[in-house]
Design a protein around this motif. Structure first.
Motif, mmCIF file in Angstrom:
data_model
loop_
_atom_site.group_PDB
_atom_site.id
_atom_site.type_symbol
_atom_site.label_atom_id
_atom_site.label_comp_id
_atom_site.label_asym_id
_atom_site.label_seq_id
_atom_site.Cartn_x
_atom_site.Cartn_y
_atom_site.Cartn_z
ATOM 1 N N ILE A 57 0.499 -1.223 0.141
ATOM 2 C CA ILE A 57 -0.405 -0.587 0.248
ATOM 3 C C ILE A 57 0.932 1.907 -0.445
ATOM 4 N N GLN A 58 1.245 1.709 -1.189
ATOM 5 C CA GLN A 58 1.804 2.684 -0.443
ATOM 6 C C GLN A 58 1.239 4.247 -0.955
ATOM 7 N N LYS A 59 -0.757 4.606 -0.325
ATOM 8 C CA LYS A 59 -1.029 5.631 -0.718
ATOM 9 C C LYS A 59 -2.082 5.556 -0.114
ATOM 10 N N LEU A 60 -3.655 6.007 0.979
ATOM 11 C CA LEU A 60 -4.958 5.569 1.683
ATOM 12 C C LEU A 60 -5.196 6.870 0.976
ATOM 13 N N TYR A 61 -6.372 7.547 0.694
ATOM 14 C CA TYR A 61 -6.300 9.195 0.592
ATOM 15 C C TYR A 61 -8.220 9.323 0.211
ATOM 16 N N LEU A 62 -8.676 9.785 0.808
ATOM 17 C CA LEU A 62 -10.256 10.049 0.192
ATOM 18 C C LEU A 62 -10.859 10.724 -0.768
ATOM 19 N N LYS A 63 -10.722 10.839 -1.898
ATOM 20 C CA LYS A 63 -10.516 11.652 -3.590
ATOM 21 C C LYS A 63 -11.919 11.946 -3.029
ATOM 22 N N ASP A 64 -12.450 11.543 -3.043
ATOM 23 C CA ASP A 64 -13.622 12.737 -3.149
ATOM 24 C C ASP A 64 -15.269 12.194 -2.209
ATOM 25 N N CYS A 65 -16.158 13.239 -1.609
ATOM 26 C CA CYS A 65 -16.794 13.049 -0.647
ATOM 27 C C CYS A 65 -18.231 14.047 -0.656
ATOM 28 N N SER A 66 -19.177 13.458 -0.750
ATOM 29 C CA SER A 66 -20.438 14.560 -0.484
ATOM 30 C C SER A 66 -21.485 13.950 0.471
ATOM 31 N N LEU A 67 -22.043 15.196 0.381
ATOM 32 C CA LEU A 67 -23.851 14.504 1.401
ATOM 33 C C LEU A 67 -24.459 15.410 1.466
ATOM 34 N N GLU A 68 -25.747 14.673 0.738
ATOM 35 C CA GLU A 68 -27.062 15.685 0.777
ATOM 36 C C GLU A 68 -27.604 15.728 1.649
ATOM 37 N N ASN A 69 -28.193 16.736 1.879
ATOM 38 C CA ASN A 69 -29.134 16.799 3.107
ATOM 39 C C ASN A 69 -29.983 17.026 3.053
ATOM 40 N N PRO A 70 -31.408 16.739 2.563
ATOM 41 C CA PRO A 70 -32.269 17.225 1.410
ATOM 42 C C PRO A 70 -33.508 18.231 2.859
#
Length: 143
Positions: free
Chosen positions: A11-24
């Motif tokens: 494992i070279q790198k672990l990362y959060l590439k994108d995230c979103s939350l919609e709370n309508p």
């Protein structure tokens, strides 16, 4: 006897590439008592970066609804860069399609839990996933 290639997985790198939350449904939903009906979707993809490096991205989408109304939608793209060398093509495909997503899932699960809590809901705790079984089913469907 010829020298067999040395297998290497790292494992070279672990990362959060994108995230979103919609709370309508907020804030009205907070005044109601409800038990969320949640649908979880999982997708994986990988890309050869060259020099035995591969990026694997696990996408987890959680949609919580009540009476067909979306309460929240949470999507996480958890990624990692992995070194794979010396494996057969079949073994490399298995690692990229099952093992690596399994590694990433723990981090995606934590991100989903954190985001849903920050949105004002109880943490969404995703059940464990058998990526080997999902990979086998995908391969079977391709044949």
């Amino acid at each position: 006897m010829a020298d067999e290639p040395t297998q290497q997985f790292a494992i070279q790198k672990l990362y959060l590439k994108d995230c979103s939350l919609e709370n309508p449904a907020a804030p009205a939903v907070f005044r109601e008592t409800w038990k969320p009906e949640a649908r979880v979707e999982l997708n994986t993809k990988h890309e050869d970066l060259g020099e035995n490096l591969f990026e694997v991205v696990l996408t987890v989408t959680v949609t919580a609804t009540k009476d067909e109304q979306t309460i929240y939608l949470c999507e996480i793209h958890q990624a990692g860069v992995f070194t794979l060398s010396g494996f057969t093509e079949e073994a490399t495909d298995q690692l990229l399609g099952a093992y690596c997503p399994g590694v990433l899932f723990a981090y995606a699960r934590e991100a989903v839990s954190d985001l849903t809590t920050k949105a004002g809901y109880p943490p969404m705790l995703l059940s464990p996933v058998n990526f080997d079984a999902l990979y086998a089913r995908k391969k079977q469907n391709q044949q």
